[in-house]
Design a protein around this motif. Structure first.
Motif, PDB file in Angstrom:
ATOM      1  N   THR A  87       4.993  10.331   0.592  1.00  0.00           N
ATOM      2  CA  THR A  87       4.145   9.518  -0.276  1.00  0.00           C
ATOM      3  C   THR A  87       3.987   8.094   0.215  1.00  0.00           C
ATOM      4  OG1 THR A  87       4.850  10.812  -2.194  1.00  0.00           O
ATOM      5  CG2 THR A  87       3.793   8.697  -2.636  1.00  0.00           C
ATOM      6  N   VAL A  88       2.732   7.648   0.272  1.00  0.00           N
ATOM      7  CA  VAL A  88       2.398   6.237   0.420  1.00  0.00           C
ATOM      8  C   VAL A  88       1.757   5.793  -0.886  1.00  0.00           C
ATOM      9  CG1 VAL A  88       0.950   4.536   1.606  1.00  0.00           C
ATOM     10  CG2 VAL A  88       2.094   6.342   2.924  1.00  0.00           C
ATOM     11  N   TRP A  89       2.394   4.858  -1.577  1.00  0.00           N
ATOM     12  CA  TRP A  89       1.845   4.273  -2.788  1.00  0.00           C
ATOM     13  C   TRP A  89       0.981   3.081  -2.393  1.00  0.00           C
ATOM     14  CZ3 TRP A  89       2.911   6.513  -7.498  1.00  0.00           C
ATOM     15  CH2 TRP A  89       3.991   7.397  -7.551  1.00  0.00           C
ATOM     16  N   TYR A  90      -0.200   2.996  -2.988  1.00  0.00           N
ATOM     17  CA  TYR A  90      -1.090   1.884  -2.618  1.00  0.00           C
ATOM     18  C   TYR A  90      -1.699   1.248  -3.861  1.00  0.00           C
ATOM     19  CZ  TYR A  90      -4.878  -0.921  -0.936  1.00  0.00           C
ATOM     20  OH  TYR A  90      -5.708  -1.988  -0.727  1.00  0.00           O
ATOM     21  N   ASP A  91      -1.552  -0.087  -3.952  1.00  0.00           N
ATOM     22  CA  ASP A  91      -2.185  -0.877  -4.999  1.00  0.00           C
ATOM     23  C   ASP A  91      -3.323  -1.688  -4.397  1.00  0.00           C
ATOM     24  OD1 ASP A  91      -0.779  -0.467  -7.550  1.00  0.00           O
ATOM     25  OD2 ASP A  91       0.982  -1.196  -6.470  1.00  0.00           O
ATOM     26  N   LEU A  92      -4.492  -1.603  -5.016  1.00  0.00           N
ATOM     27  CA  LEU A  92      -5.652  -2.334  -4.524  1.00  0.00           C
ATOM     28  C   LEU A  92      -5.440  -3.843  -4.558  1.00  0.00           C
ATOM     29  CD1 LEU A  92      -8.388  -0.260  -6.388  1.00  0.00           C
ATOM     30  CD2 LEU A  92      -7.905  -0.145  -3.947  1.00  0.00           C
ATOM     31  N   THR A  93      -4.712  -4.315  -5.554  1.00  0.00           N
ATOM     32  CA  THR A  93      -4.468  -5.748  -5.714  1.00  0.00           C
ATOM     33  C   THR A  93      -3.094  -6.115  -5.156  1.00  0.00           C
ATOM     34  OG1 THR A  93      -3.576  -5.388  -7.932  1.00  0.00           O
ATOM     35  CG2 THR A  93      -5.929  -5.867  -7.755  1.00  0.00           C
ATOM     36  N   ASP A  94      -2.895  -7.395  -4.906  1.00  0.00           N
ATOM     37  CA  ASP A  94      -1.646  -7.857  -4.314  1.00  0.00           C
ATOM     38  C   ASP A  94      -0.571  -7.951  -5.391  1.00  0.00           C
ATOM     39  OD1 ASP A  94       0.356  -8.880  -2.802  1.00  0.00           O
ATOM     40  OD2 ASP A  94      -0.715 -10.675  -2.148  1.00  0.00           O
ATOM     41  N   THR A  95       0.264  -6.959  -5.454  1.00  0.00           N
ATOM     42  CA  THR A  95       1.325  -6.894  -6.459  1.00  0.00           C
ATOM     43  C   THR A  95       2.613  -7.549  -5.994  1.00  0.00           C
ATOM     44  OG1 THR A  95       2.052  -4.762  -5.595  1.00  0.00           O
ATOM     45  CG2 THR A  95       0.413  -4.734  -7.380  1.00  0.00           C
ATOM     46  N   GLY A  96       2.666  -7.916  -4.710  1.00  0.00           N
ATOM     47  CA  GLY A  96       3.938  -8.328  -4.150  1.00  0.00           C
ATOM     48  C   GLY A  96       4.804  -7.125  -3.859  1.00  0.00           C
ATOM     49  N   ALA A  97       6.048  -7.381  -3.520  1.00  0.00           N
ATOM     50  CA  ALA A  97       6.966  -6.286  -3.209  1.00  0.00           C
ATOM     51  C   ALA A  97       7.245  -5.469  -4.464  1.00  0.00           C
ATOM     52  CB  ALA A  97       8.255  -6.838  -2.638  1.00  0.00           C
ATOM     53  N   VAL A  98       7.184  -4.158  -4.328  1.00  0.00           N
ATOM     54  CA  VAL A  98       7.408  -3.238  -5.441  1.00  0.00           C
ATOM     55  C   VAL A  98       8.423  -2.184  -4.998  1.00  0.00           C
ATOM     56  CG1 VAL A  98       6.347  -1.454  -6.880  1.00  0.00           C
ATOM     57  CG2 VAL A  98       5.116  -3.575  -6.433  1.00  0.00           C
ATOM     58  N   PRO A  99       9.479  -1.950  -5.779  1.00  0.00           N
ATOM     59  CA  PRO A  99      10.453  -0.924  -5.385  1.00  0.00           C
ATOM     60  C   PRO A  99       9.869   0.477  -5.506  1.00  0.00           C
ATOM     61  CG  PRO A  99      10.983  -1.797  -7.562  1.00  0.00           C
ATOM     62  CD  PRO A  99       9.873  -2.653  -7.024  1.00  0.00           C
ATOM     63  N   VAL A 100      10.201   1.316  -4.543  1.00  0.00           N
ATOM     64  CA  VAL A 100       9.789   2.717  -4.567  1.00  0.00           C
ATOM     65  C   VAL A 100      10.987   3.575  -4.196  1.00  0.00           C
ATOM     66  CG1 VAL A 100       7.371   2.249  -4.013  1.00  0.00           C
ATOM     67  CG2 VAL A 100       9.010   2.634  -2.157  1.00  0.00           C
ATOM     68  N   THR A 101      10.885   4.860  -4.484  1.00  0.00           N
ATOM     69  CA  THR A 101      11.947   5.796  -4.150  1.00  0.00           C
ATOM     70  C   THR A 101      12.179   5.826  -2.641  1.00  0.00           C
ATOM     71  OG1 THR A 101      11.293   7.159  -6.020  1.00  0.00           O
ATOM     72  CG2 THR A 101      12.700   8.183  -4.382  1.00  0.00           C
ATOM     73  N   GLU A 102      13.428   5.956  -2.239  1.00  0.00           N
ATOM     74  CA  GLU A 102      13.757   6.033  -0.821  1.00  0.00           C
ATOM     75  C   GLU A 102      12.959   7.152  -0.156  1.00  0.00           C
ATOM     76  OE1 GLU A 102      17.645   6.446   2.140  1.00  0.00           O
ATOM     77  OE2 GLU A 102      17.895   6.430  -0.044  1.00  0.00           O
ATOM     78  N   GLY A 103      12.358   6.823   0.959  1.00  0.00           N
ATOM     79  CA  GLY A 103      11.502   7.763   1.672  1.00  0.00           C
ATOM     80  C   GLY A 103      10.038   7.487   1.480  1.00  0.00           C
ATOM     81  N   SER A 104       9.678   6.837   0.363  1.00  0.00           N
ATOM     82  CA  SER A 104       8.291   6.462   0.103  1.00  0.00           C
ATOM     83  C   SER A 104       7.983   5.104   0.705  1.00  0.00           C
ATOM     84  CB  SER A 104       8.017   6.417  -1.402  1.00  0.00           C
ATOM     85  OG  SER A 104       8.183   7.683  -2.002  1.00  0.00           O
ATOM     86  N   VAL A 105       6.706   4.758   0.732  1.00  0.00           N
ATOM     87  CA  VAL A 105       6.234   3.476   1.242  1.00  0.00           C
ATOM     88  C   VAL A 105       5.290   2.880   0.214  1.00  0.00           C
ATOM     89  CG1 VAL A 105       4.836   2.374   3.030  1.00  0.00           C
ATOM     90  CG2 VAL A 105       6.458   4.142   3.668  1.00  0.00           C
ATOM     91  N   HIS A 106       5.306   1.559   0.093  1.00  0.00           N
ATOM     92  CA  HIS A 106       4.364   0.869  -0.797  1.00  0.00           C
ATOM     93  C   HIS A 106       3.578  -0.155   0.005  1.00  0.00           C
ATOM     94  CE1 HIS A 106       3.142  -2.363  -3.689  1.00  0.00           C
ATOM     95  NE2 HIS A 106       2.727  -1.290  -4.336  1.00  0.00           N
ATOM     96  N   CYS A 107       2.257  -0.147  -0.163  1.00  0.00           N
ATOM     97  CA  CYS A 107       1.362  -1.146   0.416  1.00  0.00           C
ATOM     98  C   CYS A 107       0.499  -1.694  -0.709  1.00  0.00           C
ATOM     99  CB  CYS A 107       0.464  -0.545   1.493  1.00  0.00           C
ATOM    100  SG  CYS A 107       1.348   0.247   2.860  1.00  0.00           S
ATOM    101  N   ALA A 108       0.000  -2.915  -0.547  1.00  0.00           N
ATOM    102  CA  ALA A 108      -0.774  -3.520  -1.637  1.00  0.00           C
ATOM    103  C   ALA A 108      -1.653  -4.638  -1.108  1.00  0.00           C
ATOM    104  CB  ALA A 108       0.170  -4.077  -2.710  1.00  0.00           C
ATOM    105  N   GLY A 109      -2.733  -4.899  -1.880  1.00  0.00           N
ATOM    106  CA  GLY A 109      -3.510  -6.112  -1.696  1.00  0.00           C
ATOM    107  C   GLY A 109      -4.595  -6.070  -0.653  1.00  0.00           C
ATOM    108  N   ARG A 110      -4.988  -4.901  -0.194  1.00  0.00           N
ATOM    109  CA  ARG A 110      -6.016  -4.819   0.845  1.00  0.00           C
ATOM    110  C   ARG A 110      -7.369  -4.376   0.296  1.00  0.00           C
ATOM    111  NH1 ARG A 110      -2.381  -1.766   5.568  1.00  0.00           N
ATOM    112  NH2 ARG A 110      -0.464  -2.987   5.205  1.00  0.00           N
ATOM    113  N   GLY A 111      -7.473  -4.303  -1.029  1.00  0.00           N
ATOM    114  CA  GLY A 111      -8.723  -3.882  -1.620  1.00  0.00           C
ATOM    115  C   GLY A 111      -9.052  -2.435  -1.301  1.00  0.00           C
ATOM    116  N   MET A 112     -10.328  -2.088  -1.435  1.00  0.00           N
ATOM    117  CA  MET A 112     -10.728  -0.702  -1.209  1.00  0.00           C
ATOM    118  C   MET A 112     -10.515  -0.269   0.232  1.00  0.00           C
ATOM    119  SD  MET A 112     -11.745   2.031  -2.690  1.00  0.00           S
ATOM    120  CE  MET A 112     -12.373   1.485  -4.282  1.00  0.00           C
ATOM    121  N   TRP A 113     -10.673  -1.215   1.176  1.00  0.00           N
ATOM    122  CA  TRP A 113     -10.460  -0.869   2.575  1.00  0.00           C
ATOM    123  C   TRP A 113      -9.025  -0.390   2.805  1.00  0.00           C
ATOM    124  CZ3 TRP A 113      -9.983  -4.568   7.310  1.00  0.00           C
ATOM    125  CH2 TRP A 113     -10.210  -3.866   8.479  1.00  0.00           C
TER     126      TRP A 113
END
Length: 398
Positions: A87-113
């Motif tokens: 799993t890659v979790w993605y937030d369209l807006t810049d949420t800052g660092a967000v904790p996720v389950t070990e093994g997952s990845v979180h990215c944020a703030g890049r808009g629709m692109w």
């Protein structure tokens, strides 16, 4: 390594985005990978949880989740399960660092692109997994090591990769996934560096991290771990300064053949690293921001330069003088400066002028300008990247 056959993109309740555009982006990205795709919209936390569980049972599925704003849905970011490693979790807006389950990845703030980049990262990390190693205690102080296969008993050149993003935290090391994988397939070890960005940690932290990541290379295949951030394997202490310890597949890092490749803002960091005396055989700038003084004057990247360095050139003359590759010439390290002709014209201007100035200062420099935009220089399918690799091979593998 996972044989990814499918990508599932799941949107959470309350997500503010056009569904048709998400479909369009997903279809384009998955077609490029030659995999099937599906976009699933969920209306509540239960439906989202069920989608995660179903994806967890499909070992050939890469999962991208746009969780949206609903608190109950967002609580699933830390829910363990078989889905997590895919799993890659993605937030369209810049949420800052967000904790996720070990093994997952979180990215944020890049808009629709950013949906495109999330899909790419979801596939790359499963098809070509890397060994993540921490070089410091912060969550952003790590690098991903990929070693080539079929080189048992030999020493291989090392490509240190520094991503760009105008030194802002919403962009990360995943930008360099594709060329890290390509270089590894060509017989290089790749060391894809994450670092603390100045928007959250200050300019000095960024500079220090890049130097520390390079300095960690001699120890990455040793033993005796030191403490590092959660989620990253510790860098080893006490291994040979010549990289003598073999990696798991039996090949070694040749620390006399280390090149640093930096893209965009990372180009500045790469050449700054060379100027500071980092142990490098070659420094490569890929569409780099190499004239910070003029970049600040022109407001390049929506005032990215003063925002990163902490002020204007008048306020911080010593900081600019130390950070600016153009001001540091001669670097006394061989350089390759790569620029797409279809990029931002200010970057074309900067790179052409830098190449002339470097030659005049007595540096050994190869200037490559070919058709392509800002991201063509890190696209393994682009001719300008092929020309770059040919130059690397000529200098490091002949």
């Amino acid at each position: 390594m996972t044989d990814v056959r499918r990508v599932l993109v799941v949107t959470g309740p309350g997500l503010v985005a056009d569904p048709g555009l998400i479909d369009q982006v997903t279809e384009a990205e998955t077609a490029a990978f030659g995999v099937a795709s599906r976009v699933l919209a969920t209306d509540d936390e239960v439906a989202l949880r069920d989608a995660l569980d179903a994806a967890g049972r499909d070992e050939q599925c890469a999962l991208v989740v746009l969780p949206g704003p609903d608190p109950a849905a967002r609580a699933l970011l830390t829910r363990p399960g078989p889905h997590a490693v895919r799993t890659v979790w993605y937030d369209l807006t810049d949420t800052g660092a967000v904790p996720v389950t070990e093994g997952s990845v979180h990215c944020a703030g890049r808009g629709m692109w950013g949906v495109s980049w999330a899909i790419r990262h979801a596939v790359h990390r499963l098809r070509h997994p890397a060994r993540r190693i921490g070089y410091g205690p912060d969550a952003d102080q790590w690098a991903e090591l990929r070693m080539p296969t079929g080189h048992a008993g030999t020493s291989v050149p090392v490509a240190v990769l520094l991503h760009g993003g105008f030194w802002r935290s919403n962009w990360g090391a995943d930008l360099m996934d594709a060329i890290a994988i390509d270089l590894t397939a060509r017989g290089y070890a790749s060391w894809n560096v994450e670092y603390r960005r100045p928007d959250r940690h200050g300019w000095a932290a960024t500079t220090m991290d890049v130097a520390a990541a390079l300095a960690a290379l001699p120890a990455v295949v040793g033993s005796e771990p030191v403490a590092v951030a959660t989620g990253a394997e510790p860098v080893a202490a006490g291994s040979s300064a010549r990289g003598a310890e073999p990696a798991a597949d039996g090949c070694r890092l040749d620390l006399d053949r280390v090149t640093v490749l930096g893209h965009s803002a990372g180009g500045q960091l790469a050449l700054r690293l060379a100027a500071d005396g980092g142990r490098l055989a070659l420094a490569v700038s890929l569409a780099g921001v190499l004239d910070l003084v003029e970049g600040e004057r022109r407001g390049i990247g929506t005032a990215a330069v003063p925002n990163a360095l902490g002020g204007s050139r008048e306020q911080l003359p010593e900081v600019y003088a130390a950070a600016d590759p153009l001001s540091r010439l001669p670097l006394r390290v061989p350089q390759v400066v790569v620029q797409g002709a279809g990029d931002d014209l200010d970057l074309v201007d900067v790179n052409r002028r830098y190449a002339v100035a470097a030659r005049t200062a007595g540096d050994e420099i190869c200037y490559l300008e070919q058709p392509g935009g800002h991201f063509a220089v890190i696209d393994p399918n682009a001719e300008i990247w092929h020309a770059t690799v040919a130059e690397l091979d000529r200098r490091l593998r002949s």
